[in-house]
Design an enzyme around this catalytic site. Structure first.
Site, PDB file in Angstrom:
ATOM      1  N   SER A  22      38.157 -15.203  26.678  1.00  0.00           N
ATOM      2  CA  SER A  22      38.500 -14.090  27.566  1.00  0.00           C
ATOM      3  C   SER A  22      39.733 -13.403  27.010  1.00  0.00           C
ATOM      4  CB  SER A  22      38.821 -14.612  28.971  1.00  0.00           C
ATOM      5  OG  SER A  22      39.404 -13.593  29.766  1.00  0.00           O
ATOM      6  N   TYR A  73      43.140 -20.929  34.738  1.00  0.00           N
ATOM      7  CA  TYR A  73      42.042 -20.310  33.984  1.00  0.00           C
ATOM      8  C   TYR A  73      42.501 -19.773  32.624  1.00  0.00           C
ATOM      9  CZ  TYR A  73      38.350 -16.825  32.984  1.00  0.00           C
ATOM     10  OH  TYR A  73      37.363 -16.063  32.401  1.00  0.00           O
TER      11      TYR A  73
END
Ligand code: NAD
Ligand code: MG
Length: 299
Positions: free
Chosen positions: A191, A204
């Protein structure tokens, strides 16, 4: 949702919906059917060119979002697919099964929780058996749960996020590698959060940095066997992950507006890079991380 295909030249700024979006809280893991506006996973927009004929792929998170788009694209390119997802996502997953079968390809659904090492091992074994081998492992499943304050981030959440995003990738790669022939590929999903972490994603974001480092290290370790390992690093994508707790709900209306393109990506816009990285077309690419970010550059 646009029904135009992805191959006619057009302005990418107006190709897909732009903010503002309605608030739309869902319970994790969410469903594609509650996305307003509906997301494009390539159902009508992705056209195959026979680039993966006969390939055998295992895709996690294949029921919705980016994994669904990859599964549709792989089937249209000629691959047989084992799909993993959580048991509560059966309805979304069965739609993907139907789309794959409509291409005349095999679709084997294996629901289960990737936080469990024994399940990860059995998923790979089932995939190898059902497909008669394995040559593409695509790790897409992920957990993202925003917390505004470290005081509210529990050990249980921290652990579950790392188990889902990092440990499962490790377990699946470890179980798959003995089965992968030369020419096989592994594709992980990182990401932009690996490089530009949000203040609400203390658990995360570091899982995504871990995925980047793991990808680069494993790529060096296995290239001697002719196996390539790469990662895709999406920016903001219009998937159930975000309104089902991935973002604070008040951020959903403006989701994607922070990118130079001013809109979130649609899952269909991520699929072509998963195809490229799976095929022999990317034969000289390994240990690489591909941004699909709407213009926010990766370092
Ligand atoms: P999504 O919710 O559609 O897909 C995530 C999938 O992960 C779920 O469908 C579910 O099947 C799977 N999953 C979660 N926990 C699991 C578990 N314990 N066991 C098995 N499966 C589990 O959302 P998405 O955005 O398509 O997410 C796909 C990947 O893309 C994730 O790794 C996510 O971190 C990454 N990503 C998404 C964005 C974004 O903005 N949507 C941005 C960057 C990276
Ligand atoms: Mg899902």
């Amino acid at each position: 949702m646009t029904t135009e295909n992805q191959y006619s030249m057009q302005n990418p700024l107006t190709q897909y919906p732009t903010p503002e979006f309605p608030k739309q809280p869902q319970t994790a893991p969410g469903t594609v059917h509650k996305m307003q506006p509906a997301a494009d996973h390539g159902e009508t927009s992705y056209k195959g060119f026979g680039r993966m004929v006969g390939r055998k792929a295992l895709i996690t998170g294949a029921d919705s979002g980016i994994g669904r788009a990859a599964a549709i694209a792989y089937a249209r390119e000629g691959a047989d697919i084992v799909l993993n997802y959580l048991p509560e996502e059966e309805a979304d997953a069965q739609e993907v099964v139907a789309l794959i079968e409509a291409e005349g390809r095999k679709a084997i659904a294996v629901p289960g929780d990737l936080k469990d090492e024994a399940f990860c091992n059995s998923l790979v074994e089932q995939a190898v058996k059902a497909l008669g081998g394995l040559d593409v492992l695509v790790n897409v499943a992920g957990k993202q749960t925003a917390q505004k304050d470290i005081a509210e981030l529990t050990t249980e959440q921290f652990d579950a996020t790392f188990k889902t995003n990092v440990y499962a990738m490790f377990w699946l790669c470890k179980a798959a590698l003995p089965h992968l022939p030369a020419g096989a590929t592994i594709i992980n999903t990182a990401s932009i959060q690996a490089y530009q972490p949000s203040e609400t994603l203390l658990d995360y974001a570091p899982t995504k940095s871990s995925i980047v480092a793991f990808t680069k290290a494993l790529a060096k370790q296995v290239i001697g066997k002719g196996i390539r390992v790469n990662a895709v690093a999406p920016g903001p994508f219009w998937t159930p992950l975000q309104p089902s707790g991935g973002q604070p709900q008040e951020k959903i209306p403006e989701f994607g507006s922070e990118t130079p393109m001013g809109r979130p990506g649609q899952p269909a816009e991520c699929a072509p890079i998963y195809v490229l990285l799976a095929t022999q077309e990317s034969s000289y690419i390994t240990g690489e991380v591909f941004g699909v970010t709407g213009g926010n550059p990766l370092p």
